[in-house]
Write a protein that holds these residues in place. Sequence first.
Motif, short mmCIF file in Angstrom:
data_model
loop_
_atom_site.label_atom_id
_atom_site.label_comp_id
_atom_site.label_asym_id
_atom_site.label_seq_id
_atom_site.Cartn_x
_atom_site.Cartn_y
_atom_site.Cartn_z
N UNK A 380 0.84 -1.20 0.00
CA UNK A 380 0.00 0.00 0.00
C UNK A 380 0.87 1.25 0.00
N UNK A 381 0.55 2.20 -0.88
CA UNK A 381 1.35 3.42 -1.00
C UNK A 381 1.22 4.31 0.22
N UNK A 382 0.01 4.41 0.76
CA UNK A 382 -0.23 5.26 1.93
C UNK A 382 -0.97 4.45 3.00
N UNK A 383 -0.27 3.58 3.71
CA UNK A 383 -0.95 2.75 4.71
C UNK A 383 -1.63 3.57 5.80
N UNK A 384 -1.10 4.76 6.07
CA UNK A 384 -1.70 5.59 7.12
C UNK A 384 -3.09 6.07 6.72
N UNK A 385 -3.31 6.32 5.43
CA UNK A 385 -4.65 6.74 5.00
C UNK A 385 -5.63 5.57 5.03
#
Length: 592
Positions: A380-385
């Motif tokens: 995932x490119x932006x796991x935090x999102x």
Amino acid sequence: MKKTRRIGSLLLLASALVMSSAACSNNNNASSPSASAPSVSSGTGETANREEYTIDVFSMLSNFSGEQTGWFAKVVKDKFNIKLNIISSNLEGGGDVKFNAMMSSGDLGDLVVFGDDGQKYRDAIDAGMLTDWTKDGLLDNYGKNILKYAPKAIEKNKTNFGGGSSVYGIGFDVGEDKPGPSEAKEMTYHPNLRWDLYEKIGKPEIKTMEDYLPVLKKMQEAEPQTETGRPTYAFSMWADWDGNMMMLAKAWAGLHGYEENDGFSPGAFTLVSADEEKVQGILDEDGYYLRALKLYFDANQMGLVDPDSLTQKFDDVINKTKDGQVLFSMFSWADDTYNTPERLAEGKGMELVPFKEERTYSYGFDPYGGNRVWAIGSKAEHPERIMEFLDWLYSPEGSMIANNGPEGMAWELKDGKPVLTAFGEQALPANDTQVPDEFGGGTWKDGRNQINNTTFKLTAVNPDNGEPYDYNLWSSTLAKTPNKLTENWRAAMGANTPKEYLEKNNQLAINKPIFTGTAPEVLSTELEQIRGQVATVIKQYSWKMVFAKDQAEFDSLKKEMTEKAKGLGYDKVLEWNKAQNQKTFEYRKAAK
């Protein structure tokens, strides 16, 4: 099951299937796991200064593939500037085929939903294809609702699958820590009949599961065709939910208090009692599985089984249910397409018609969460999102909206309590009601959350308003004057809801959730290969037996199925299953 409850599921089924903004996590000073991630305003998921982000949701439970549309898509887009591209393993080559292809590609998608916490989940962890939520402050900074409202579910995942230090996911249906049945007005497995036709033929008593057949035949004779001229059948079935066996045959065991998965050990060829130390092998001569196959065979001989059952899919059955072609349903949530407000007002619809020997399986509340797992892919490119989105689903606000729509559309608050709007009265639970453009357009049914997994148990109480998440259990809903069908059913049954009836009559078998502190054992490579080969034989022969031309062919096919299954090693897997089930009994004793 909605998949449970659901069966269920369906139950599904399922279906079946999950805090206000001020209570969301505040992460202004938190460092992001991704240096390139857009800035976040107060960690609430607001879209300011964020690029649109399309995430691939690989769901082993979804019955939908493609981009999420409608009202839920608008909610997620407005709040997170995220679009959901859902990849369903059920629809794209079958569960094992699609999962293996995704594993081979080295990418399981961004948000991953596992059908259970068995071998696939562990293989994904071992292959490094899932994100460890403890790294880079991912869970601590972006999962504050999860930590607040589902701490025991995180503890379970960390202990059972993360070596006591890592967290790779979280279970579904996190419930309150209390005893008793966890279902709402209805159970996961549910013998529902067309109540108006059952009344028409005099409401005959049904003692055993087999006693449904003459009753259903009389109902079919009373209404041989739908309003559109299509033939009616007692049973219209589908095979796309079959796993180790024919799912709709196994469901009869659920009506006797038995389930394939006991909450600890993985299911295979045993059926385990919810509240007694009893186990059945599915090929036991006097077991519920073979008994169910005989019931369906007899039903087919009577003209009660839809001949399309061999080839149709679940969606085909739902469309037939909507038209009124189906007179018996195992999953109450699937009846919603027929039970429209207009029909209910006329006294027409599907309702519980129990049998005397029934002891329906209840999954019970489980603060540790069930075995269907939410996870984040390691690519995932932006796991935090993604974590923010998942964290919102595990908040009171998110669970409320994901299941009932945004405030102001299907529900509103009056004196701090949720009340259905006029739109909600028409749309819920799954009707083709047109959604206003301001809320995303399309229909309510098509716009629902298509990931098909829940977060909180919907019968749990929402701390924001003191009412359960399930709109059927709101004080405002329960206080309403019932429709004609409900009024007739209550008068006949002496209870307000199916669950109340079954509880009053001691017809529930309630499973007690357990926390073992260790991951369930999984089949060895050899036994797993045997399981797959045997399951294929059992499923193929089960369907052949239902449609056998006569009793002699039915008996011959049963003998062939048993011999082939045992020849492939059925007894080896059965022995292993029973040993794991015995561990479950010991855990239950220790938990008392």
